[in-house]
Design an enzyme around this catalytic site. Structure first.
Site, PDB file in Angstrom:
ATOM      1  CE  LYS A  84      43.831  35.059  33.472  1.00 21.56           C
ATOM      2  NZ  LYS A  84      44.230  36.142  34.402  1.00 21.56           N
ATOM      3  CB  SER A 120      41.169  41.946  44.845  1.00 17.16           C
ATOM      4  OG  SER A 120      41.845  40.923  44.126  1.00 17.16           O
ATOM      5  CB  SER A 121      39.793  36.549  46.230  1.00 15.51           C
ATOM      6  OG  SER A 121      40.097  36.323  44.857  1.00 15.51           O
ATOM      7  CG  ASP A 142      37.163  36.256  35.987  1.00 16.28           C
ATOM      8  OD1 ASP A 142      37.138  37.493  36.156  1.00 16.28           O
ATOM      9  OD2 ASP A 142      38.171  35.561  36.236  1.00 16.28           O
ATOM     10  CE  LYS A 167      37.634  40.805  38.737  1.00 17.82           C
ATOM     11  NZ  LYS A 167      38.497  39.746  39.303  1.00 17.82           N
ATOM     12  NE  ARG A 197      38.339  36.527  32.810  1.00 15.13           N
ATOM     13  CZ  ARG A 197      38.846  35.315  32.563  1.00 15.13           C
ATOM     14  NH1 ARG A 197      38.289  34.555  31.629  1.00 15.13           N
ATOM     15  NH2 ARG A 197      39.880  34.866  33.240  1.00 15.13           N
TER      16      ARG A 197
END
Length: 418
Positions: free
Chosen positions: A20, A158-159, A299, A326, A372
């Site tokens: 993704k 957050s990257s 994740d 998230k 997830r």
């Protein structure tokens, strides 16, 4: 729609679904390149379709045929209407970078979960470079042009913020220094961005305290093949560690994906892992608890927590406080559903502590629309006594549209119910 999962063993072989993360980036980079690119093996999911539609709104042409995306790009324009990012944080954050290059208002919207995701660090960095940014009840507004020389930004939220700045900065007329004001999390996702930028003809360099991107560059069209996704493959590999034996092909052992760490974590748990070229086979074995730093692979948290319930001794998953921001508060969501199934699990600010081996019992689980959480719950249900009902039973389509089919193909007793 709901899923009903009953205890079952798994066996067989699967091909890893496409990445993704790489699909999102490939669509955006191809749309920014002047000319025609072909993206082979793209993941066609809810999230990536949001990115396709966003880049079409920016002026790209995207055609889908037989699993290949043909993208003609290079003609950036301001969209006439709001861009709906649905539930995709990657779409929102990376496309905000694209919007910052334009001198007209660009409006982004999405579902309620997306509108609540953290954006302030990215907006502060853009504002430092002269970009107007605003949050409204309907979404977010960005207006450039982005001509700034420096951007200071936190690295521990957050990257995706840093990836957004990297991708957009190459198209600015001047160089950009991106200075990190706190430690960087999820660094492998930045490595994916840098690697793919280079493949589309653009360079950036790492500095002691951040990154430098040379201005005046341009993306070049190319043919690109999306690699297999360790993030999604982790669920079948985790199922095998608990309840059988599964082989997954299409996983590059040298890939920069952070979630490649699932292999080493499974080995540390004591699962039987065999790697043969691009195939990974995992077989059920006696498991023991581990201590796992998941700062670079957040994740994996839901599936690692599920595996830990069936491992003897204590497991600590830590360094992932950003999981609270998230699609759901993933720490709370995982602790809640596993506790409801009977696990001895304790929530921590940056992860959780699990004391195994736990006897799990089926129950009704609400994943709050988080793909997830749903997939991790389905794996837990394989080793739970009785049946498990999972609400929002199709939200796996966000990242892994073939999840239900693949789960059934390896023998999981799962069905859709009303």
């Amino acid at each position: 729609m709901k899923l009903q999962v009953k205890p079952s063993s798994v066996s067989g072989a699967l091909t890893a679904p496409p990445s993704k993360s790489c699909t999102h980036r490939a669509i955006i980079l191809a749309a920014l390149a002047k000319g025609t690119s072909k993206i082979n093996g793209a993941l066609l999911s809810r999230d990536t379709r949001a990115t396709m539609q966003a880049m079409e709104a920016f002026g790209a042409t995207v055609k889908e045929e037989n699993g290949v995306l043909t993208i003609r790009g290079g003609r950036l324009k301001a969209p006439m209407t709001a861009i709906d990012c649905m539930n995709s944080g990657t779409t929102l954050r990376l496309c905000c970078g694209v919007a910052s290059l334009l001198d007209k208002n660009v409006t982004f919207t999405g579902d309620e979960s997306l509108k609540g995701r953290p954006m302030k660090p990215l907006f502060s960095a853009f504002a430092e470079m002269g970009v107007y940014c605003a949050a409204t009840p309907q979404g977010f507004i960005i207006r450039g042009p982005n001509n700034g020389r420096w951007a200071h930004i936190k690295g521990d939220v957050s990257s995706q913020f840093i990836s957004s700045l990297l991708i957009s900065s190459a198209l600015k007329p001047r160089d950009t220094d991106i200075v990190l004001t706190s430690p960087l999390i999820s660094k492998p996702y930045i490595a994916i961005t840098q690697t793919m930028m280079a493949q589309f003809g653009v360079k950036c360099s790492e500095m002691k305290d951040g990154y430098r991107v040379m201005g005046g560059q341009s993306y070049r069209p190319r043919d690109y093949t999306v690699p297999g996704d360790y993030s999604s493959a982790a669920f079948a590999l985790g199922a095998a560690a608990l309840a059988g034996k599964v082989t997954i092909s299409g996983l590059d052992p040298q890939d920069v994906q952070g979630d490649r760490a699932i292999i080493s974590f499974l080995q540390e748990f004591g699962a039987e892992v065999t790697i043969n070229s691009n195939e990974v086979t995992v077989q059920q074995s006696e498991l023991k608890g581990i201590k796992a730093d998941i700062g670079d692979c957040p994740d994996l948290f839901p599936i690692l927590a599920v595996i830990a319930t069936q491992a003897e001794g204590e497991t600590v998953l830590y360094n992932a406080a950003h999981l609270k921001h998230k699609e759901s508060d993933r720490i709370a969501a995982v602790v809640t559903f596993l506790k409801n199934m009977g696990a001895e699990i304790e929530e921590k600010d940056d992860g959780c502590l699990i004391k195994g081996k736990c006897k799990l019992t089926g129950c009704t689980i609400n994943p709050s629309g988080d793909h997830r959480i749903l997939m991790a719950a389905a794996v837990a249900a394989l080793v739970a006594e009785g049946k498990t009902i999972i609400n929002d039973g199709d939200c796996y389509d966000v990242s892994y549209p073939a999840f239900l089919k693949d789960f059934k193909d390896i023998g999981a007793d799962v069905e859709e119910v009303e």
